[in-house]
Scaffold this active site. Structure first.
Site, PDB file in Angstrom:
ATOM      1  N   CYS A  44      28.056  89.012  20.825  1.00 24.10           N
ATOM      2  CA  CYS A  44      27.461  89.522  19.591  1.00 24.10           C
ATOM      3  C   CYS A  44      25.986  89.852  19.764  1.00 24.10           C
ATOM      4  CB  CYS A  44      27.635  88.506  18.465  1.00 24.10           C
ATOM      5  SG  CYS A  44      26.898  89.043  16.894  1.00 24.10           S
ATOM      6  N   CYS A  49      27.656  93.124  18.316  1.00 19.39           N
ATOM      7  CA  CYS A  49      27.345  93.529  16.944  1.00 19.39           C
ATOM      8  C   CYS A  49      25.858  93.710  16.669  1.00 19.39           C
ATOM      9  CB  CYS A  49      27.956  92.543  15.957  1.00 19.39           C
ATOM     10  SG  CYS A  49      27.809  90.810  16.397  1.00 19.39           S
ATOM     11  N   LYS A  52      24.634  96.941  18.543  1.00 19.53           N
ATOM     12  CA  LYS A  52      25.421  98.024  17.934  1.00 19.53           C
ATOM     13  C   LYS A  52      24.882  98.388  16.560  1.00 19.53           C
ATOM     14  CE  LYS A  52      28.288  97.065  15.263  1.00 19.53           C
ATOM     15  NZ  LYS A  52      29.639  96.595  15.471  1.00 19.53           N
ATOM     16  N   TYR A 179      37.756  99.103  15.196  1.00 29.08           N
ATOM     17  CA  TYR A 179      36.397  99.192  14.656  1.00 29.08           C
ATOM     18  C   TYR A 179      35.390  99.626  15.715  1.00 29.08           C
ATOM     19  CZ  TYR A 179      35.242  94.572  16.634  1.00 29.08           C
ATOM     20  OH  TYR A 179      34.997  93.520  17.483  1.00 29.08           O
ATOM     21  N   GLU A 183      33.119 102.935  15.198  1.00 29.39           N
ATOM     22  CA  GLU A 183      31.672 102.738  15.094  1.00 29.39           C
ATOM     23  C   GLU A 183      30.923 103.581  16.125  1.00 29.39           C
ATOM     24  OE1 GLU A 183      31.664  98.186  13.276  1.00 29.39           O
ATOM     25  OE2 GLU A 183      31.521  98.488  15.433  1.00 29.39           O
ATOM     26  N   HIS A 439      22.549  99.265 -13.422  1.00 28.88           N
ATOM     27  CA  HIS A 439      22.611 100.734 -13.411  1.00 28.88           C
ATOM     28  C   HIS A 439      21.244 101.334 -13.096  1.00 28.88           C
ATOM     29  CE1 HIS A 439      24.086 104.692 -14.565  1.00 28.88           C
ATOM     30  NE2 HIS A 439      22.979 104.848 -15.272  1.00 28.88           N
ATOM     31  N   GLU A 444      27.650  98.841  -9.240  1.00 24.53           N
ATOM     32  CA  GLU A 444      28.127  98.686 -10.620  1.00 24.53           C
ATOM     33  C   GLU A 444      29.595  99.080 -10.742  1.00 24.53           C
ATOM     34  OE1 GLU A 444      26.606 101.498 -13.666  1.00 24.53           O
ATOM     35  OE2 GLU A 444      25.658 102.538 -11.987  1.00 24.53           O
TER      36      GLU A 444
END
Length: 450
Positions: A44, A49, A52, A179, A183, A439, A444
């Site tokens: 990782c 990750c 990346k 993934y 990616e 908002h 939302e």
């Protein structure tokens, strides 16, 4: 602790799970050593990750520079230098490697920067020939990229090498539908590469909801990424000019400058002496463990991607923590709950999900209600970018309990972290409906879906 052994805990593998387990065990008073044959930090931090995600950040600027013109900004002669990004990312990896090493040293964990192998009951032999003993042994060696078995596969690279390329390939073929493939396809596409994804099936990201998979495929194709499905390697040949000719099933040959294998990861359990000391492995080489991360050998444990559970860094960290608290802590045994784990794909745009997909929920619950919001983010509207986001909420029809939330949208993983808490806690659609929206935000839509 047991003075008859050199250490109370010996950990093989200094990735996220191994480092957490070793640090926590030491804080409980255990004498701990850890062996790592590459660099402290694991996949990782060093080659996964973290670097990346930094490339993902760098890739986003390509669209931001284009979109900012509608917001009144003019950026003339914008250029991209791959080596600057690459070197800055690798420098930060060095920094993190140092921090992980410092963490272990600050907890008096002995670090062996070499390969370790199990050579007997409670016995570990290091590459230098040194033999040590430990009351408990933890395997946290992670997983390694899988290479397809085809002629010329030595000409391809994996995600490990992608961070060290000398230049952005003009034409890159990425093999895989998971993934990692999606990616890197997004990253290199934004950097200007002509990207082709080949996959042996016609399904991308098979563990994610079908609606999100279809949306990502549609957007990726709009961005210029080419897909070849039902394609398997026949062979890869290197040409005189350095380019590669790839032959595959069901499609014509393709000439590219780089082939990136992203066809899955294999538990890193070979040549560790596991089977020699009686540890049971699964068909894929994964270490079989119980809910407390214990193998069939009473004093040997395993956490992280080398086991048969969820291959995610936060899961490995939780497993390492639970192991250390269970074996060395003062409290009751701790088991990690592997259900309802949120995840993300840092594609362009990213995907985030928690809980059951619509298909899984229909198969398991039967009667469900599906709510969704299909919208164009405000930023995309003004920028003139025809790219729509999709939120989806899956509920048990009888109770209203939310059993799954799925998103594909800018910053979807950031929104999902909070939403995942609600799903894990068993909240209902009514609980979301009773929450006032913030908002204007994309988030939302989570409390406005009908």
């Amino acid at each position: 602790m047991a003075d008859e052994y050199d250490y109370d805990l010996f950990t093989i593998g200094a990735g996220s799970g191994g480092v957490r387990a070793s640090r926590v065990a030491a804080s409980h008073g255990a004498r701990v050593a850890i062996a790592e044959e590459f660099r402290v930090g694991g996949t990782c931090v060093i080659r996964g990750c973290v670097p990346k995600k930094m490339l993902v950040y760098g890739a986003h600027f390509a669209e931001d520079i284009e979109d900012c013109q509608k917001f009144g900004w003019t950026i003339e002669k914008a250029t991209f230098d791959w080596k600057t990004l690459r070197d800055n990312v690798l420098a930060d990896v060095d920094r993190l490697n140092g921090l992980y090493t410092e963490t272990l040293e600050n907890h008096d964990v002995t670090i062996f920067h070499e390969k370790a192998t199990l050579t007997g009951e409670h016995e570990i032999t290091l590459a230098s020939g040194k033999v040590v003993t430990a009351k408990h042994i933890l395997i946290a060696t992670g997983a390694t990229p899988r290479r397809p078995d085809c002629p010329g596969n030595e000409h391809g690279i994996t995600s490990n090498e992608a961070f060290h390329l000398d230049a952005v390939p003009k034409r890159i073929l990425i093999a895989g539908g998971g993934y990692i493939a999606n990616e890197f396809a997004g990253i290199f596409n934004e950097f200007g590469s002509q990207v082709t994804i080949i996959n042996r099936t016609d399904t991308l990201l098979r563990s994610y909801d079908e609606s999100l998979r279809d949306r990502l495929l549609q957007i990726s194709m709009m961005k210029g990424i080419d897909f070849r499905f039902h394609a398997e390697f026949r062979g890869i040949e290197k040409n005189d000019d350095g380019s590669l000719t790839v032959s595959m099933t069901n499609h014509e040959d393709l000439e590219v400058d780089c082939v990136l294998f992203a066809t899955g990861r294999t538990p890193h359990t070979k040549d560790l002496g596991l089977q020699e000391v009686g540890v049971e492995l699964g068909e894929g080489g994964e270490i079989l463990v119980d809910r407390f991360s214990k193998t069939n050998v009473d004093h040997i444990y395993a956490v992280g991607d080398c086991t048969d559970r969820v291959q995610l860094t936060p899961v490995a960290i939780r497993e390492g923590q639970a192991f250390a608290d269970t074996v060395f802590g003062p409290g009751d045994p701790v088991a990690v709950d592997h259900s309802c784990v949120a995840s993300a794909v840092f594609s362009h745009p990213p995907i985030a999900a928690v809980g059951m997909t619509e298909g899984e929920a229909r198969n398991k619950l039967g009667d469900i209600k599906v709510y969704q919001s299909d919208f164009r983010p405000m930023k995309n509207v003004l920028a003139g970018r025809n790219e729509r986001s999709l939120f989806k909420m899956i509920c048990d029809a009888s109770s209203g309990k939310i059993v799954g939330i799925h998103m594909i949208a800018p910053e979807a993983p950031e929104m999902m972290q909070a939403a995942a808490i609600a799903v894990k806690a068993g909240l209902t659609k009514a609980d979301f409906d009773a929450t006032t929206a913030i908002h204007p935000t994309m988030a939302e839509e989570l409390v406005l879906m009908r």
